[in-house]
Structure formats: C-alpha cells, structure tokens
Design a protein around this motif. Sequence first.
Motif, PDB file in Angstrom:
ATOM      1  N   LEU A  38      -4.417   2.737  -9.530  1.00  0.00           N
ATOM      2  CA  LEU A  38      -3.469   3.497  -8.718  1.00  0.00           C
ATOM      3  C   LEU A  38      -2.583   2.554  -7.910  1.00  0.00           C
ATOM      4  CD1 LEU A  38      -2.431   6.199  -7.649  1.00  0.00           C
ATOM      5  CD2 LEU A  38      -4.310   6.206  -5.986  1.00  0.00           C
ATOM      6  N   ARG A  39      -3.186   1.541  -7.299  1.00  0.00           N
ATOM      7  CA  ARG A  39      -2.419   0.585  -6.501  1.00  0.00           C
ATOM      8  C   ARG A  39      -1.433  -0.181  -7.384  1.00  0.00           C
ATOM      9  NH1 ARG A  39      -7.606  -0.920  -4.791  1.00  0.00           N
ATOM     10  NH2 ARG A  39      -7.243  -3.073  -5.450  1.00  0.00           N
ATOM     11  N   ALA A  40      -1.885  -0.607  -8.549  1.00  0.00           N
ATOM     12  CA  ALA A  40      -1.017  -1.367  -9.455  1.00  0.00           C
ATOM     13  C   ALA A  40       0.149  -0.521  -9.943  1.00  0.00           C
ATOM     14  CB  ALA A  40      -1.838  -1.876 -10.646  1.00  0.00           C
ATOM     15  N   LYS A  41      -0.120   0.742 -10.253  1.00  0.00           N
ATOM     16  CA  LYS A  41       0.933   1.632 -10.737  1.00  0.00           C
ATOM     17  C   LYS A  41       1.985   1.881  -9.658  1.00  0.00           C
ATOM     18  CE  LYS A  41       2.761   4.509 -13.735  1.00  0.00           C
ATOM     19  NZ  LYS A  41       3.317   4.050 -15.023  1.00  0.00           N
ATOM     20  N   VAL A  42       1.536   2.021  -8.422  1.00  0.00           N
ATOM     21  CA  VAL A  42       2.466   2.241  -7.309  1.00  0.00           C
ATOM     22  C   VAL A  42       3.394   1.047  -7.149  1.00  0.00           C
ATOM     23  CG1 VAL A  42       2.605   2.382  -4.792  1.00  0.00           C
ATOM     24  CG2 VAL A  42       1.041   3.869  -6.030  1.00  0.00           C
ATOM     25  N   LEU A  43       2.849  -0.160  -7.153  1.00  0.00           N
ATOM     26  CA  LEU A  43       3.668  -1.357  -6.977  1.00  0.00           C
ATOM     27  C   LEU A  43       4.608  -1.577  -8.157  1.00  0.00           C
ATOM     28  CD1 LEU A  43       1.023  -3.820  -5.453  1.00  0.00           C
ATOM     29  CD2 LEU A  43       2.799  -2.527  -4.269  1.00  0.00           C
TER      30      LEU A  43
END
Length: 319
Positions: A38-43
Amino acid sequence: MNYKDLKIGKYGIPSWDGFLPVILFVAQQGDVWRSKDLRAKVLALIQLPKNLEELAYTKYPDDKVADNRVTWAISELYNAGLLARPKRGLYQITERGQQLTAQYGLKLTQQIVHAEPTFIAHMAELQKRQVTEIMDVDETDESMEKIDTPRKITKEAADFNNQIATELHKRILEADPAFFESLVTKLLEAMNYKGPNGTVEITPLTNDKGIDGIINQDPLGTRTVYVQAKRYATENVVQRPAIQAFYGALSQIHADRGVFITTSSFSKGAIEAATSFSIVLIDGIQLTDLMLEYHVGVQVKQTLQLFEVDEDFFDPDIL
C-alpha cells in the motif's frame, strides 16, 4: 496524480495529512493490501521523485521521510475507522472510508478525518490513559529525531504503550464474545489466579447461568474464582443491575469470589454494588493495562537499560 498537487511539508515532500486522500484512493482499488504494498503504491501513484522517496532523517538513516509519513497517515485512517485491519499487516478500506473518498476526493483533510466519531473515541481513550502530551502532528516532520534523555525516553515508552493498549482494546472489540471469554481467563491465569496446580474452565456460551469462567486455585477446587466477562462497546456502561445479577449467580452456587471484567466501564452504582458484594471489577482501561503488564496478547518489542553512576566505584575509601 502528482505529489505537487498535495499538501507539501518539509523537504518538499507531502505532509503526512497530504497523503490521507491518496491512501484511501489506492486502498479502494483493491480488496486487502499488505502495508508495504500500500505504501509503495501510494508513492508510485503520486510520482514522487526518487531522491525525495529515498530521503532519510539525519539521525535515523534507515527511516525514510516519505515512507514514515505514509505510515503515520495509514495509522490515523485506521484510528478513524476509515481503514480496517483484518489481519496483522493487512489493510482494507471500510464503507465509511469509501463514503468520504467519494465525498471529498483529494480535498479530504486531517480535520475531516479527526472529526470522525471513531477517531474521537480513540483520542478519548488515550486521554483516559493519562497521556500528558499528545504530539502535534503538524509539527512532527522531525518526529523521529528524539531527545535521548532518560525522562524523555521513559515518557515516550509510556506514550507508545498507551497507543498499543488502545489498539488492544480495539482488537478485542472486533473479536467475537467467545474469544473475549478465553482472553480474560488467560489473563487471570497469567496473573497467577490459578495458582501452581489449579485449573481454568470456560463455561459453555449457552446456559452458563451467569458464569463465563471458573478458576480453581487448587487441585481440589476448595478455592474457586468465578468470572463474568462482558464485551461491551465503550458507550455501553455496566450498571448496578448487571453486578446484582452476577452476585445472584454467585449466590446460587454458594461462591464468595467473583471477578467482573468488561471492555467498557462501570457506573457509580455498579462500583458501589461490587464493593458491597466483594466483587472485583476490571474495566476496559485496566484490562488492556494488565495485558501489557502480564504480556498477554503482546510481545516485548524493546528493552531499555537506564544507567546511573556507581558512586562506590569512585569512592577512594573502598578501593
């Protein structure tokens, strides 16, 4: 979507609250997300330049600023009930999260999130745990750079544990009643209510006659503690009649020891009744504090050692 369209904080990176609408937008694109994904997709979605994505705190080179802010935002969304956590490390958007995303889009703000009833209840519980200093997250871009004095470390540990206790409380409320009954008996066992050779029994969910758990403190059962466990929502305060009913159940089996445990709290009348009946009361705040103290449902993350000068070592008369 570009990161420059979001609220920008220090270092030219979106502030933690700038990430709030993006996280919900990404979360609704799938069912369940691993926190890392989720964090990687947001960035990736906001096209954050690589040099900003890799930027770390000066004193903590392993902690990247952008990732830290996304993590903080995820935590706030979870505390507000906009993200759910079905399992450890997994997140999914809730129905309320979808509603706010549809209503506000990228205009979703910290103020809107913090106005959610679930978040307000979360903060109220923290205040009950006597948190004396709540971090002003608008000014926490350097929050990882802590002052390493013993007093500061002790307070930070207490604040961290208060957050964990609040998280425990939320997880308990999300579990089923049978799990809660099992939990309280395990806690009492960890507190040595059972004794060295005693036994613990959870009564059937149906026809338990007002008794949820039985703890025999010795092999012959001559000393027995009876348990009533009520998993209530925070606003559902236990009243005097519930204590009187428990006392009635104890009287029917000629018992003189009872522990009433709830996830909520007790009214003044309930406390007075319990005192007159010699019933021990444990409310939701005490319950999770005891879970931390006796390591039930938690693991020790870090052990701190605080030192002082050994005056004897420097005493010339002892050398």
